[in-house]
Design a protein around this motif. Structure first.
Motif, PDB file in Angstrom:
ATOM      1  N   UNK A  69      -0.141  14.323  -2.782  1.00 37.62           N
ATOM      2  CA  UNK A  69      -1.472  14.496  -2.942  1.00 37.62           C
ATOM      3  C   UNK A  69      -1.991  14.920  -1.402  1.00 37.62           C
ATOM      4  N   UNK A  70      -2.967  15.833  -1.479  1.00 35.61           N
ATOM      5  CA  UNK A  70      -3.417  16.302  -0.159  1.00 35.61           C
ATOM      6  C   UNK A  70      -4.897  15.735  -0.231  1.00 35.61           C
ATOM      7  N   UNK A  71      -5.266  15.325   0.847  1.00 39.48           N
ATOM      8  CA  UNK A  71      -6.781  14.800   0.810  1.00 39.48           C
ATOM      9  C   UNK A  71      -7.526  15.235   2.343  1.00 39.48           C
ATOM     10  N   UNK A  87       0.778  -1.168   0.006  1.00 43.18           N
ATOM     11  CA  UNK A  87      -0.017  -0.073  -0.065  1.00 43.18           C
ATOM     12  C   UNK A  87       0.883   1.353  -0.086  1.00 43.18           C
ATOM     13  N   UNK A  88       0.759   2.243  -1.099  1.00 41.87           N
ATOM     14  CA  UNK A  88       1.450   3.119  -1.220  1.00 41.87           C
ATOM     15  C   UNK A  88       0.609   4.271  -0.782  1.00 41.87           C
ATOM     16  N   UNK A  89       0.926   5.472  -0.155  1.00 44.06           N
ATOM     17  CA  UNK A  89       0.450   6.679  -0.098  1.00 44.06           C
ATOM     18  C   UNK A  89       1.227   7.761  -0.907  1.00 44.06           C
ATOM     19  N   UNK A  90       0.341   8.583  -1.892  1.00 48.38           N
ATOM     20  CA  UNK A  90       1.037   9.244  -2.612  1.00 48.38           C
ATOM     21  C   UNK A  90       1.440  10.454  -1.889  1.00 48.38           C
ATOM     22  N   UNK A  91       2.476  10.914  -1.524  1.00 44.80           N
ATOM     23  CA  UNK A  91       2.900  12.196  -0.785  1.00 44.80           C
ATOM     24  C   UNK A  91       2.894  13.354  -1.478  1.00 44.80           C
ATOM     25  N   UNK A 107      -2.062   2.211   7.957  1.00 44.82           N
ATOM     26  CA  UNK A 107      -1.208   2.952   6.920  1.00 44.82           C
ATOM     27  C   UNK A 107      -0.174   3.518   7.564  1.00 44.82           C
ATOM     28  N   UNK A 108      -0.359   4.354   8.680  1.00 45.29           N
ATOM     29  CA  UNK A 108       0.572   5.142   9.234  1.00 45.29           C
ATOM     30  C   UNK A 108       0.773   4.719  10.719  1.00 45.29           C
ATOM     31  N   UNK A 153     -12.933  17.136  10.961  1.00 44.29           N
ATOM     32  CA  UNK A 153     -12.395  17.143   9.586  1.00 44.29           C
ATOM     33  C   UNK A 153     -10.970  17.681   9.437  1.00 44.29           C
ATOM     34  N   UNK A 154      -9.986  17.138   8.857  1.00 46.07           N
ATOM     35  CA  UNK A 154      -8.540  17.674   8.858  1.00 46.07           C
ATOM     36  C   UNK A 154      -8.021  17.437   7.547  1.00 46.07           C
ATOM     37  N   UNK A 155      -7.060  18.183   7.144  1.00 46.42           N
ATOM     38  CA  UNK A 155      -6.407  17.682   5.909  1.00 46.42           C
ATOM     39  C   UNK A 155      -5.221  16.682   6.158  1.00 46.42           C
ATOM     40  N   UNK A 156      -4.991  15.933   5.167  1.00 43.10           N
ATOM     41  CA  UNK A 156      -3.477  14.783   5.385  1.00 43.10           C
ATOM     42  C   UNK A 156      -2.909  15.157   3.971  1.00 43.10           C
ATOM     43  N   UNK A 157      -1.711  15.627   4.385  1.00 42.46           N
ATOM     44  CA  UNK A 157      -0.446  15.603   3.017  1.00 42.46           C
ATOM     45  C   UNK A 157       0.219  14.434   2.986  1.00 42.46           C
ATOM     46  N   UNK A 158      -0.363  13.845   1.890  1.00 44.49           N
ATOM     47  CA  UNK A 158       0.366  12.463   1.634  1.00 44.49           C
ATOM     48  C   UNK A 158       0.044  11.592   3.042  1.00 44.49           C
ATOM     49  N   UNK A 159       1.161  11.114   3.642  1.00 48.17           N
ATOM     50  CA  UNK A 159       1.214  10.403   4.727  1.00 48.17           C
ATOM     51  C   UNK A 159       1.254  11.136   6.006  1.00 48.17           C
TER      52      UNK A 159
END
Length: 312
Positions: free
Chosen positions: A7-9, A1-5, A123-124, A21-27
């Protein structure tokens, strides 16, 4: 499983009383930017509207590629709520993914909150080094999420992971919130621990924090209650280990801090089949109350990559 660093979700966690709610910048989870709102008590449209408002607030400072929603209740492959949604009755039947994507114009993934918590730790968090793990959330009730070969195990009808309703015995001693008798949740959850404490200590006013205070001060009765509770926790986890043979069991929720992990792992060795005794590995989660948001954001990140692969 790879997180694209790159990308911000956004991860959204929907509970009975609050939305977060909160943003996540990659991992990297941006905990300092968590925003919270009370869960609307009206219609599902009110909840959708509040979610959109929160995402748009985050979009003021971040370029958001996708959104993940962690929610109570069962979720099908279309991101629709099926079955009961607990104390959010208006949420039942809501086409969450479809409605949010129509308003936000970016991909949205929707998943059960226990599955999101498990995926976040996988994941992290504490489970990041494992391909297969089980998340056990010990709170007022017991929730669970199962990761097998890097994938969430959702079950044939999207009800996989309802581990709190494993049966400990058939004595009809304690009624569970599900209406049945003697589920694991009735004994090993926060409610179950409190009921055990009241039985042993004959004190109707005791709660789990005052119990732990007594335990930490060497009270013999409190020590006995906590030992019995560890037995109850071990009973359910042993069944999970015997059934799924995970690389690790990660414990989260408000009661995770009360667990004596070396003691619990020792108790488990007396309860699992011989072939699995050398591989018992029960550990505490790292993400605490943020695990649902983190898992939802990570799922959104991975889903975005899957969508791009399908287009290619």
């Amino acid at each position: 499983m790879l997180i694209n660093d790159d990308v911000t979700t956004v991860g959204i966690d929907l509970g009975g009383t609050k939305l977060a709610a909160a943003p996540m910048k990659g991992s990297i989870f941006v905990e300092s930017e968590i925003i919270k709102e009370a869960t609307p008590s009206g219609t599902s449209e009110d909840i959708i509207s509040t979610m959109c408002k929160m995402v748009k607030k985050i979009q003021e400072t971040h370029s958001i590629a996708a959104v993940g929603v962690s929610t109570a209740g069962m979720v099908n492959e279309k991101g629709e709520m099926i079955g009961s949604c607990g104390n959010i009755p208006s949420w039942k039947g809501t086409k969450v993914k479809k409605e949010l994507e129509a308003k936000l114009f970016i991909p949205v993934i929707v998943e059960n909150d226990a599955n999101c918590s498990a995926y976040g730790e996988y994941a992290i968090g504490s489970g990041k080094d494992f391909k297969s793990m089980i998340m056990v959330t010990l709170g007022t009730g017991i929730g669970g999420g199962i990761i097998i070969n890097n994938q969430i195990w959702r079950g044939a009808h999207f009800g996989g992971g309802e581990i709190g309703h494993l049966k400990l015995h058939s004595n009809r001693t304690r009624r569970c919130t599900c209406g049945s008798w003697d589920c694991w949740e009735a004994y090993a959850s926060g409610t179950g621990l409190n009921n055990t404490a009241r039985t042993y200590l004959a004190d109707p006013s005791i709660n789990n924090y005052s119990l732990m205070d007594k335990y930490n001060h060497g009270d013999a009765d409190a020590i006995e209650v906590i030992s019995v509770w560890h037995d109850h926790v071990a009973q359910g986890i042993a069944s999970l280990i015997n059934s799924f043979d995970p690389e690790a069991v990660v414990i989260g929720g408000g009661l995770a801090q009360f667990i004596n992990y070396p003691n619990l792992n020792k108790k488990l060795k007396a309860r699992v089949v011989d072939a699995l005794k050398p591989y018992i590995n029960v550990i505490e989660g790292k993400l605490a109350n943020n695990s649902g948001m983190v898992g939802a954001a990570c799922l959104a990140n991975v889903e975005l990559a899957n969508l791009k692969m399908q287009v290619a």
